[in-house]
Write an enzyme that holds these catalytic residues in place. Structure first.
Site, PDB file in Angstrom:
ATOM      1  N   ASP A 167      -1.225 -47.368  39.057  1.00 34.24           N
ATOM      2  CA  ASP A 167      -0.276 -48.182  39.816  1.00 34.24           C
ATOM      3  C   ASP A 167      -0.404 -49.664  39.500  1.00 34.24           C
ATOM      4  OD1 ASP A 167       0.508 -45.834  40.967  1.00 34.24           O
ATOM      5  OD2 ASP A 167      -0.644 -46.106  42.805  1.00 34.24           O
TER       6      ASP A 167
ATOM      7  N   ASN B 236       3.839 -55.369  46.380  1.00 32.77           N
ATOM      8  CA  ASN B 236       3.124 -54.609  47.409  1.00 32.77           C
ATOM      9  C   ASN B 236       2.966 -55.384  48.713  1.00 32.77           C
ATOM     10  OD1 ASN B 236       2.745 -52.058  46.486  1.00 32.77           O
ATOM     11  ND2 ASN B 236       0.604 -52.308  45.923  1.00 32.77           N
TER      12      ASN B 236
END
Length: 431
Positions: free
Chosen positions: A176, A272
């Site tokens: 990720d 994020n």
């Protein structure tokens, strides 16, 4: 074709057009009459007669309330609610350039990286962009067979070169973190991202590398679903206090004279989360949280997380927040170990503006990081402004946005995994 050509995402809108109160009332009455007639029909009608709308969202609400009340219409704020499954990637012209992002100093990715680059350059005749420090790996420099291919690459350095208008799409090899890194390279429009699961967790990387040739070919042809992962636009405004030396009447230089302040602003695009914490201090973090200019609370604890729906399954969920699908327009506010049992995570609309400042009576400074990077200290007078960015990350799906997300919940986070209860027979019920 140059790298600055437009990439279009086609989506079928699902919306309710604006109309006056009489038309809405008339249609509402007609719907009620049809509903009454349908309820009075014979029960012999089969369930196949019912057709659920294709959109996964509900219809837009009416804007009239009762016989006289209505909501003030604003033609500039018309919202289109679309089905996530209708988001498809198309190309105005065939793509010619691709950015390949590989995790640095990872020996397990060398062979997949070489195979992919060879396929892109020799089979697909693509212009491949690679970060310069990737090619400085001794395992790549010492490979004479691969050296002929590296000469065709276009290299760049993330801190100096701007490739925002040169790349048609991106391929990530790793976990990720590679997708987060790809997001940080583009502070405005982001090319479509295809992420292969070659790392540890792989929540954001749905593709397997075993069949990469057919999958990459499918993307180049423009046949793929896509999910738009919203980002946060973060502006950090810092007070820089510089000592101004002055000379007295006797010619002595005084270094403890007046201070003059200058303000310095830095902007980031965050995929994020933004994390504000107490840093190395043993004292509680004490920061004020504003929403659209109004003070809503003071965070006392280890810190606070402001995340996107994509980041809801990262640090936020570890701190007790809910998991939100990337298509939901929202911003999450999650306290980290709050010194209050009633301080629960909240979800606010994506259009609000959040502002975080150090409280005037805070015992210590705070620290802030953006997607785990660019960590810096926040002092009195500094401010962090957070809004939803207009530049999302178009992430290419393996199947579609809904199925990919639930598949990641099950495979990576083991969501709701437990041993099932045994079947209870009628004989066991008697006891």
């Amino acid at each position: 074709m140059d790298g600055g050509e437009e990439v279009r995402v086609e989506a079928v809108p699902y919306c309710c057009s604006t109309c006056d109160g009489g038309e809405v009332a008339g249609r509402s009455l007609a719907r009620r009459n049809r509903k009454t007639r349908s309820l009075s029909t014979s029960s012999a009608s089969t369930s196949s007669d019912f057709r659920r709308p294709q959109s996964l969202h509900g219809p837009s609400p009416v804007t009239t309330f009762g016989p006289k009340a209505c909501m003030l219409q604003n033609p500039h704020t018309v919202m289109h609610i679309q089905d996530p499954a209708s988001q498809r990637l198309t190309w105005n012209k065939p793509p010619k350039s691709v950015l390949v992002i590989k995790k640095i100093q990872d020996a397990s990715l060398l062979q997949p990286f070489k195979e992919l680059c060879k396929f892109l350059t020799e089979v697909k005749d693509m212009i491949v962009y690679v970060e310069k420090k990737v090619l400085e790996d001794p395992a790549i420099l010492d490979d004479e067979n691969f050296g002929a291919i590296t000469k065709k690459f276009c290299t760049f350095r993330d801190d100096l070169d701007d490739i925002s208008n040169r790349v048609d799409f991106i391929i990530c090899l790793g976990g990720d973190g590679t997708l987060l890194y790809a997001s940080s390279l583009f502070q405005e429009s982001v090319p479509p991202v295809m992420a292969f699961h070659l790392g540890s967790l792989g929540f954001l990387t749905p593709f397997k590398f075993d069949t990469y040739q057919s999958q990459v070919t499918q993307i180049i042809e423009g046949n793929a679903a896509i999910v738009l992962r919203s980002r946060l636009k973060v502006r950090v405004l810092k007070e820089n206090w510089e000592k101004k030396a002055r000379v007295d009447e006797k010619g002595i230089i005084l270094t403890n004279g007046d201070n003059e302040s200058s303000r310095k602003a830095v902007q980031y695009q965050v995929l994020n989360e933004v994390v504000v914490d107490r840093g190395p201090s043993s004292y509680l973090s004490n920061v004020d949280l504003f929403l659209d200019g109004h003070l809503i609370t003071t965070v006392q604890g280890d810190g606070v997380i402001v995340s996107t729906p994509t980041g809801s399954t990262a640090y936020a969920v570890a701190a007790g927040a809910s998991m939100i699908h990337p298509n939901v327009p929202a911003i999450m506010i999650t306290p980290i170990c709050p010194h209050s049992l009633s301080f629960r995570p909240i979800v606010v609309p994506a259009g609000v503006e959040l502002k975080i400042m150090l409280s005037c009576d805070a015992r210590n400074t705070a620290w802030v990081s953006f997607d785990g990077r660019k960590r810096q200290e926040i002092c009195h007078g500094d401010s962090i402004t957070i809004t939803t960015s207009c530049f999302p990350v178009p992430s290419i799906c393996f199947r579609d946005p809904v199925n990919d997300w639930f598949e990641s919940l099950a495979q990576c986070l083991h969501w709701n995994v437990r041993k099932k209860q045994n079947y209870l027979s009628s004989e066991d019920e008697e006891f």
